[in-house]
Scaffold this motif. Sequence first.
Motif, PDB file in Angstrom:
ATOM      1  N   SER A 263       6.969  -5.748  42.128  1.00  0.00           N
ATOM      2  CA  SER A 263       6.208  -5.268  43.278  1.00  0.00           C
ATOM      3  C   SER A 263       6.334  -3.754  43.427  1.00  0.00           C
ATOM      4  N   ILE A 264       7.570  -3.257  43.318  1.00  0.00           N
ATOM      5  CA  ILE A 264       7.806  -1.804  43.443  1.00  0.00           C
ATOM      6  C   ILE A 264       7.090  -1.036  42.339  1.00  0.00           C
ATOM      7  N   GLU A 265       7.211  -1.553  41.095  1.00  0.00           N
ATOM      8  CA  GLU A 265       6.534  -0.905  39.960  1.00  0.00           C
ATOM      9  C   GLU A 265       5.030  -0.805  40.181  1.00  0.00           C
ATOM     10  N   LEU A 266       4.440  -1.921  40.654  1.00  0.00           N
ATOM     11  CA  LEU A 266       2.982  -1.946  40.816  1.00  0.00           C
ATOM     12  C   LEU A 266       2.536  -1.014  41.932  1.00  0.00           C
ATOM     13  N   GLU A 267       3.304  -0.946  43.022  1.00  0.00           N
ATOM     14  CA  GLU A 267       2.915  -0.039  44.110  1.00  0.00           C
ATOM     15  C   GLU A 267       3.042   1.408  43.650  1.00  0.00           C
ATOM     16  N   ALA A 268       4.101   1.704  42.888  1.00  0.00           N
ATOM     17  CA  ALA A 268       4.291   3.066  42.371  1.00  0.00           C
ATOM     18  C   ALA A 268       3.139   3.432  41.445  1.00  0.00           C
TER      19      ALA A 268
END
Lengths: 262, 262
Positions: A245-250
């Motif tokens: 999730s963090i990777e995709l938002e970044a």
Amino acid sequence: MNNDKSRQTLLGIVGFGAFGQLAAAHLGEYFEISAYDPSPGLAKTAQQLGVTLSSLHSVSQADVILIAAPVSSFEEVVSEIAVACNPGALIVDVGSVKVIPSEIMRRLLPNHMDIVATHPLFGPQSAGPGIEGLKVAVCPIQGRRHMRLAAFLRKALGLTVIMTTPDDHDQEAAVVQGLTHLIAKVLLRMGPLPTRMTTKSFDLLSEAISMVQHDAPEVFEAIEKANPYAETVRRRFFDLAASLSIELEAASTTKPHNESGH
Amino acid sequence: MNNDKSRQTLLGIVGFGAFGQLAAAHLGEYFEISAYDPSPGLAKTAQQLGVTLSSLHSVSQADVILIAAPVSSFEEVVSEIAVACNPGALIVDVGSVKVIPSEIMRRLLPNHMDIVATHPLFGPQSAGPGIEGLKVAVCPIQGRRHMRLAAFLRKALGLTVIMTTPDDHDQEAAVVQGLTHLIAKVLLRMGPLPTRMTTKSFDLLSEAISMVQHDAPEVFEAIEKANPYAETVRRRFFDLAASLSIELEAASTTKPHNESGH
């Protein structure tokens, strides 16, 4: 037929819910079956399956005792069977976890009983028209009759028998059942899933979910709470989901075409 | 045969990757096909499929132009087609998202072209031996030839045609493809999945994952970044996973047997 019946091995099913009934349907031609369940309203089903409903004490006096009771009442049930059972009886459980129930059976049941912990890797949903070719995990706990039981499961019922230990079973089941049920829970909370513009892989995912969504709440409880490896698997799943999730938002804040030079 | 070929409709495939090749394999009997792809090493595959490799300019002069290029190069490719294409050509794209590509095609292509945005809901993994009965979403964008195209897809290729709009498509695809790919990514990161003590539902889950795990990275990019609804679906999935995680951890600190009074 009555004469044959009287010579048949007596099978006592403790817990006549969805799985106990499935077992009775497939074992009726090999055993004379009695069953115990504290729930009311099972008389008609029992009659249809040729099963005699009886007290826990009476059912515990059978030659083979099959425990298909929920994990929450497992210890209590085994205590009562321990008092009533005959010497030389074979006791078999069928729960979704194996470490804790095996320890309970070994601790509470007399030494002269044979104990085999099993996990049929199917239920009323997946058994469908027949059980041939489906898998069952078999863990020898006490005595030697696991060999005869395995042979019966293979030859009479056509099941694929996986000989294992309670510990190995629970490690693998924590992934297999833990993940399936976690994903199903999350997706069911997302609301009704699309059925129109679906891909083959989404259809398979939907089918997987529909197979476990009607499982009794006790099954989810057992899988998530009574399997000593479930918490580790669950944490890993949620941690990996959070980091993705963090990777995709970044990534979504740095659009790729900002970097393309041509 | 050569005489027949010379009278056939010319199909130009822009982007000769996995999907472009699948299209050529199924359309070879209906069209004379040329294809453009900037990647090297495609000569042998093209020859086997009876496809002539050519420049983007030349391929853009076909009667029907099929864009099977990644989302990242989509705008650039459409700009070049817009310059080279013949009046009255039909242009069809096949990407996994429809809102952004449709907007690009409408904006950049001449008014006299017919434009149909499509999304075949399958790929080389799911097409397997044949494509009959598989689904394709069809969105009319400009002109009227979507009717003839839909009839061709239905009658000649045996596909199930779903007429829709780019917006409706992307909303539903955000769930269908978004969830499948998210779950696949998380599970693949968990390492090799068990194959021995598996249930039917876990086998279905594994099969769903194996079908998308070999998809080109561009497909995941398109689904997660170029679909305007993907972020909402993704956030909802991760939020629901996080709240389920909290519930389960809270439940595991209060064991049920602490509350049972008997």
